[in-house]
Motif scaffolding. Structure first.
Motif, mmCIF file in Angstrom:
data_model
loop_
_atom_site.group_PDB
_atom_site.id
_atom_site.type_symbol
_atom_site.label_atom_id
_atom_site.label_comp_id
_atom_site.label_asym_id
_atom_site.label_seq_id
_atom_site.Cartn_x
_atom_site.Cartn_y
_atom_site.Cartn_z
ATOM 1 N N LYS A 1 0.847 -1.197 0.000
ATOM 2 C CA LYS A 1 0.000 0.000 0.000
ATOM 3 C C LYS A 1 0.879 1.242 0.000
ATOM 4 O O LYS A 1 1.787 1.370 0.826
ATOM 5 N N VAL B 1 1.679 2.830 -3.354
ATOM 6 C CA VAL B 1 2.326 2.895 -4.667
ATOM 7 C C VAL B 1 1.629 3.954 -5.521
ATOM 8 O O VAL B 1 0.405 3.990 -5.611
ATOM 9 N N ALA C 1 5.001 -0.267 -9.282
ATOM 10 C CA ALA C 1 3.999 -1.327 -9.375
ATOM 11 C C ALA C 1 4.593 -2.578 -10.013
ATOM 12 O O ALA C 1 4.333 -3.710 -9.573
ATOM 13 N N ALA D 1 6.734 -4.322 -7.552
ATOM 14 C CA ALA D 1 5.913 -5.025 -6.569
ATOM 15 C C ALA D 1 5.464 -6.375 -7.098
ATOM 16 O O ALA D 1 5.523 -7.387 -6.388
ATOM 17 N N ILE E 1 -1.821 -4.500 -5.068
ATOM 18 C CA ILE E 1 -1.196 -3.185 -4.939
ATOM 19 C C ILE E 1 -2.287 -2.188 -4.597
ATOM 20 O O ILE E 1 -3.340 -2.166 -5.248
ATOM 21 N N VAL F 1 0.561 -3.114 -14.290
ATOM 22 C CA VAL F 1 0.312 -4.400 -13.630
ATOM 23 C C VAL F 1 -0.267 -5.410 -14.608
ATOM 24 O O VAL F 1 0.043 -6.613 -14.544
ATOM 25 N N VAL G 1 -5.440 -4.631 -8.131
ATOM 26 C CA VAL G 1 -5.107 -3.223 -7.916
ATOM 27 C C VAL G 1 -6.269 -2.564 -7.179
ATOM 28 O O VAL G 1 -7.420 -2.640 -7.620
#
Length: 338
Positions: free
Chosen positions: A211, A213, A219, A222, A230, A257, A263
């Motif tokens: 948490k 981003v 992203a 991650a 995310i 992503v 998301v």
């Protein structure tokens, strides 16, 4: 409303929960950026049956979650139990802050079978954080939400002016004395890196989300680190002023992503049509914070539940009026000028 909340909470607590960093430009723009987006409804669509649910971490559930918020007993004597029970009652997801003023096991019990997620800060004493993860896992929380935008505290002038102190025990310091926010914030570990995220994803024993981003390249990192989700977030405008808002940062992150992780987005979501806009921009779900706190401040569990019920009802109405009966079918065609 603002005066009523100030009277209820006092200057210190009200400033902590209502305030933001710096000149609070981002705090204001979080809401404004959603309101500037315009919807483009379809007409003459059969919307007699509507489905607001989404798939999140592999399960069908509401697209709404209560965001992690610290020190809730400063808002209402029932604290996190009130907001958790409100979430359970309304079918809303729930994320418990690691700065909870209620033991995580008690909150998990209040959530019942629906379960919840646990938000984590990494502290200088890493064992404290690992103990919190173990406590969350043993209590039945189903996912871990690692906040990554807090190497140090933001410049929060309201807190500096009032000297707000945490008068209730918190999970990381259950038997300790009252602490100022500056003392608590100084416990955060500014050396946290992506290597730590990858390691935590392996040892958490539950799906890990990050948490905080705002950039598409972060992203991608991650996803490479093995996260399941995310959260696009600027910490409610409370960390660095004049950064991107959730509405602005969301589309590039969704594109980066490319479906490899869920998301989510938070920041400034106030109405059900804001939720629909976020889903149309590609979010899988939305977290809501301050409105729940304000409902809780004025009416405890019932007040928080009323806020969540209204958000769900507004989303349902928005789906019907947009001509998109299934929330998962929302896309950028529902937004004009995109």
């Amino acid at each position: 409303m603002e005066d009523d909340l100030l009277a209820l909470l006092g200057e210190g607590a009200h400033g902590y929960f209502a305030g933001g960093a710096g000149d609070e430009i981002t705090l204001r723009e979080n809401e404004e950026s959603w309101s500037r987006l315009r919807l483009a409804p379809r007409v003459l669509v059969d919307v007699a049956e509507r489905d607001p649910s989404v798939t999140l971490l592999g399960r069908r559930r509401s697209p709404l979650l209560v965001a992690p918020m610290a020190y809730q007993k400063h808002v209402h004597p029932d604290g996190e139990l009130a907001s958790a029970r409100a979430a359970a009652r309304t079918g809303t997801g729930y994320v418990l802050s690691s700065q909870t003023t209620t033991p995580p096991a008690d909150v998990a019990a209040a959530l019942g079978e629906r379960g919840g997620w646990f938000q984590l800060y990494v502290f200088g004493d890493r064992q404290v954080s690992l103990d919190l993860v173990a406590q969350a896992r043993e209590s039945g929380f189903e996912a871990l939400v690692l906040t990554v935008d807090f190497p140090v505290a933001g410049w929060r002038e309201r807190d500096k002016r009032t000297g707000f102190r945490i008068e209730h025990p918190v999970a990381l310091n259950p038997d300790g004395p009252a602490l100022t926010t500056e003392q608590l914030f100084a416990m955060h570990d500014p050396s946290l890196t992506w290597d730590d995220v990858a390691e935590l994803a392996q040892v958490a024993g539950m799906p890990l989300l990050v948490k905080g981003v705002l950039r598409p390249d972060d992203a991608e990192r991650a996803v490479d680190a093995g996260v399941a989700g995310i959260v696009v977030s600027n910490h409610g405008g409370r960390q660095l002023d004049t950064v991107l808002t959730g509405a602005q940062a969301l589309p590039p992150v969704v594109e980066a992503v490319a479906g490899r992780a869920d998301v989510l987005v938070d920041g400034g979501v106030r109405r059900g049509w804001d939720v629909a806009k976020a889903l149309a921009l590609g979010a899988d779900a939305v977290l809501v914070g301050r409105p729940v706190l304000w409902g809780m401040a004025t009416g405890g569990q019932d007040g928080a539940a009323a806020v969540l019920d209204q958000l769900h009802a507004e989303l349902d109405s928005t789906l019907a009026l947009l001509g998109v009966p299934r929330a998962e079918d929302l896309d950028t065609s529902a937004l004009t000028g995109r």
